[in-house]
Design a protein around this motif. Structure first.
Motif, PDB file in Angstrom:
ATOM      1  N   CYS A 180      25.267  47.093  -9.487  1.00 57.14           N
ATOM      2  CA  CYS A 180      24.370  46.792 -10.615  1.00 57.14           C
ATOM      3  C   CYS A 180      23.911  45.338 -10.673  1.00 57.14           C
ATOM      4  O   CYS A 180      23.025  45.014 -11.448  1.00 57.14           O
ATOM      5  N   ARG A 198      25.609  42.781 -11.815  1.00 53.57           N
ATOM      6  CA  ARG A 198      26.253  42.023 -12.891  1.00 53.57           C
ATOM      7  C   ARG A 198      27.280  41.056 -12.295  1.00 53.57           C
ATOM      8  O   ARG A 198      27.938  41.356 -11.317  1.00 53.57           O
ATOM      9  N   CYS A 217      30.485  51.777 -11.178  1.00 55.18           N
ATOM     10  CA  CYS A 217      29.753  51.134 -10.089  1.00 55.18           C
ATOM     11  C   CYS A 217      30.440  51.366  -8.744  1.00 55.18           C
ATOM     12  O   CYS A 217      29.776  51.571  -7.733  1.00 55.18           O
TER      13      CYS A 217
END
Length: 66
Positions: A12, A14, A28
């Protein structure tokens, strides 16, 4: 105090605390991989990753007999 190690989640993007699976969460981590070899590596690492993301301490029995 030393700075904490961080990484960018492979799934993702992040920023998250570093871990050996390159994912910020179990969701994830559980994403399909681009090659069969990478998918198999993910499957092989799943028990350790699951324990990490669920914060199960090493040596904890998770079976019904334990």
């Amino acid at each position: 105090m030393a700075p904490s190690a961080t990484m960018t989640c492979d799934a993702c993007g992040r920023t998250a605390p570093w871990n050996p699976w390159g994912a910020c969460s179990l969701a994830c981590f559980d994403q399909p991989r681009p090659t069969a070899e990478e998918q198999q590596d993910m499957i092989d690492a799943a028990p350790e990753a699951l324990a990490y993301f669920l914060a199960i301490p090493p040596g904890t029995s998770t079976d019904d007999d334990g």
